[in-house]
Write an enzyme that holds these catalytic residues in place. Structure first.
Site, PDB file in Angstrom:
ATOM      1  N   HIS A  35       0.872  -0.938  -0.045  1.00 53.83           N
ATOM      2  CA  HIS A  35       0.079   0.427  -0.353  1.00 53.83           C
ATOM      3  C   HIS A  35       0.792   0.977   0.321  1.00 53.83           C
ATOM      4  O   HIS A  35       0.498   2.408  -0.257  1.00 53.83           O
ATOM      5  CB  HIS A  35      -0.666   0.376   1.235  1.00 53.83           C
ATOM      6  CG  HIS A  35      -1.902  -0.709   1.296  1.00 53.83           C
ATOM      7  ND1 HIS A  35      -3.531  -1.272   1.331  1.00 53.83           N
ATOM      8  CD2 HIS A  35      -2.075  -2.536   0.941  1.00 53.83           C
ATOM      9  CE1 HIS A  35      -3.799  -1.386   1.392  1.00 53.83           C
ATOM     10  NE2 HIS A  35      -2.735  -3.284   0.860  1.00 53.83           N
ATOM     11  N   ASP A 123      -6.138   6.171   1.596  1.00 56.90           N
ATOM     12  CA  ASP A 123      -6.006   4.477   1.624  1.00 56.90           C
ATOM     13  C   ASP A 123      -7.549   4.281   2.173  1.00 56.90           C
ATOM     14  O   ASP A 123      -7.699   4.239   2.913  1.00 56.90           O
ATOM     15  CB  ASP A 123      -4.832   3.597   2.250  1.00 56.90           C
ATOM     16  CG  ASP A 123      -5.201   2.342   2.017  1.00 56.90           C
ATOM     17  OD1 ASP A 123      -5.876   1.568   1.566  1.00 56.90           O
ATOM     18  OD2 ASP A 123      -3.688   1.933   1.591  1.00 56.90           O
TER      19      ASP A 123
END
Ligand code: UDP
Length: 478
Positions: A35, A123
């Site tokens: 990520h 995110d």
């Protein structure tokens, strides 16, 4: 190691916007490697277009971070209140503590900066960050680090349009035929969290919650490119405003327009880069299989044994990443038998610079767990794959790699759920030895490599979308 606040500038060949505008965005990353990489890479693209970008990472990650490369992005750490815990242990507490840390950071930042940030890119797994941004008068942009197909599956489950656990509805084992892009997926190709719903309930909750407030986000950004998931992108694009901005891979490996952008920049693991390069340099073109299961997946001991035996007996050389936490599962004497010199058949390292490895001329095939970043990297670098998905979105990615993009072969497990060494060897040989199927796969891989580059290069679909995003942000802030 990074100091608690780093700003290292790199220049860009691209014309930058008027620096007087000095528009500032914050980017909040979820602290796992798969990520951090795409969000940091997207941040660099924004910085190259004149935005000021501050990249926020929870402080508990700091001790294991390696700065691999300079970037034009400022890195800041925010408190998560439990610096002594591992990332795994902290998942449960992550939401509460990081949302407080983020709120404190924004408050402090707004009170002491003239050009305080007006946009938070977060995110999508951490959707609570949007609520924090809105509370502080900021706009939110959700960044999805998984494929559109996978995100869409979670969306449909969240909406109640697909019931859990997912089940096959027809004789061919299909679960869904609408949207049409899903019809290629059998039950076991769905993300593991929606098939085996009891195994990781906290993660299942997190991936579904992405869609609890996403309509309040001003932008939805996806790390993919339109041509790769065209049908799905069209389907999603008809329902909400979304922008595809990938592949988020350092510019050196694609369009080469960002100067000095040779690496993602922040690594939670220390790559054995030189040893890998030295060893690969000593091997003939397309002679080596690269094997890696990413930063999180863990193989059973039986599976490690079979993989080791397949690698030992195949003709190709191999470079195998076995993370330190997995090392004890290696068969006894495996490393000793490989020997120490550069002539040896295989090299085992704890971590490598995957992009350097995949782009090396001696690598002819990638045996992968099909993490979304690894998938995009192999596609972007034109490396054929042998796929061995483990969990999360990997089975879905594997199906697309094999059946839709046709750039890989899938190994099949036996009745004990183990993939034998022989099965691995057969699939790798098929690709490495350039038979009919292997040749077709290699050609398709080179085709996707071109398309990926085109998407992010000047005038490409993702480049246009990044420019659109930056223009929107500038309009909003000036
Ligand atoms: N990676 C790397 N070196 C390695 C293994 C992986 O640099 O030895 C990087 C890889 O390039 C990718 C990321 O780690 O960007 C892994 O992300 P992915 O989504 O593929 O898998 P995950 O680790 O999230 O399962």
């Amino acid at each position: 190691m990074l100091s608690s606040r780093e700003r290292i500038c790199s220049t860009s060949k691209q014309p930058t916007m008027d620096p007087a505008k000095d528009v500032h965005v914050l980017v909040l990353a979820h602290p796992v490697q798969g990520h951090i990489n795409p969000m940091l890479q997207f941040s660099k693209r924004l910085a190259s277009k004149g935005l000021k970008v501050t990249f926020l990472i929870p402080i508990s990650t700091k001790k294991s971070l390696n700065l691999v490369n300079a970037s034009s992005v400022q890195v800041e750490y925010i408190s998560d209140g439990f610096d002594h815990l591992s990332i795994d242990e902290s998942l449960k507490h992550f939401r509460l503590s990081v949302s407080q840390g983020l709120s404190d950071f924004i408050q402090k930042h707004q009170s002491c900066q003239d050009n305080s940030a007006t946009v938070l890119i977060y995110d999508s797994f951490d959707c609570w960050a949007l609520d924090v941004a809105i509370e502080h008068g900021m706009h939110g942009a959700a960044f999805f680090t998984q494929s559109c197909v996978v995100s869409c599956i979670y969306y449909l489950v969240h909406q109640g349009k697909v019931k859990l656990p997912v089940e096959a509805v027809d004789g061919q084992g299909r679960v869904l035929s609408d949207p049409p892009a899903m019809s290629v997926l059998g039950l076991n190709d769905f993300p593991s969290f929606v098939v085996d719903v009891h195994k990781y309930p906290a993660i299942l909750k997190m991936v579904l919650r992405q869609f609890s407030n996403f309509r309040k986000a001003k932008w939805l950004l996806f790390n993919t490119f339109t041509e790769l998931e065209e049908e799905m992108v069209n389907w999603m694009g008809n329902q909400w405003l979304m922008l595809t901005v990938g592949p988020t891979i350092p510019s050196l490996y694609l369009d080469k327009r960002l100067e000095d952008d040779t690496d993602y920049g922040l690594s939670l693991f220390k790559p054995e880069a030189e040893a890998c390069l030295r060893w690969l340099d000593s091997k003939p073109p397309c002679s080596t299989l690269y094997v890696s299961f990413g930063s999180l997946a863990s193989l059973g001991e039986d599976q490690m044994e079979e993989l080791a035996s397949g690698l030992r007996s195949m003709k190709s050389h191999f470079l195998w990443v076995v993370r330190e936490s997995e090392e004890e599962k290696l068969p006894r004497n495996f490393l000793q038998e490989l020997g120490l010199d550069d002539d040896k058949k295989g090299l085992v390292v704890r971590w490598c610079n995957q992009l350097q490895v995949l782009s090396h001329g001696s690598v002819g095939c990638f045996m992968t767990h099909c993490g979304w970043n690894s998938t995009l990297e192999a596609l972007s670098l034109g490396v054929p794959m042998v796929v061995m998905p483990q969990w999360t979105d990997q089975p879905t990615n594997a199906t697309f790699i094999v059946d839709v993009w046709k750039v890989g072969l899938r190994v099949r497990a036996n009745e004990r759920g183990v993939v034998t060494g022989e099965e691995i060897e057969n699939c790798v040989n098929e690709i490495m030895e350039g038979g009919e199927r292997g040749k077709e796969i290699r050609e398709n891989s080179l085709g996707w490599k071109e398309m990926a580059k085109r998407a992010i290069d000047e005038g490409g679909s993702s480049e246009k979308n990044i420019q659109e995003f930056v223009s929107n942000v500038l309009d909003l802030c000036t």
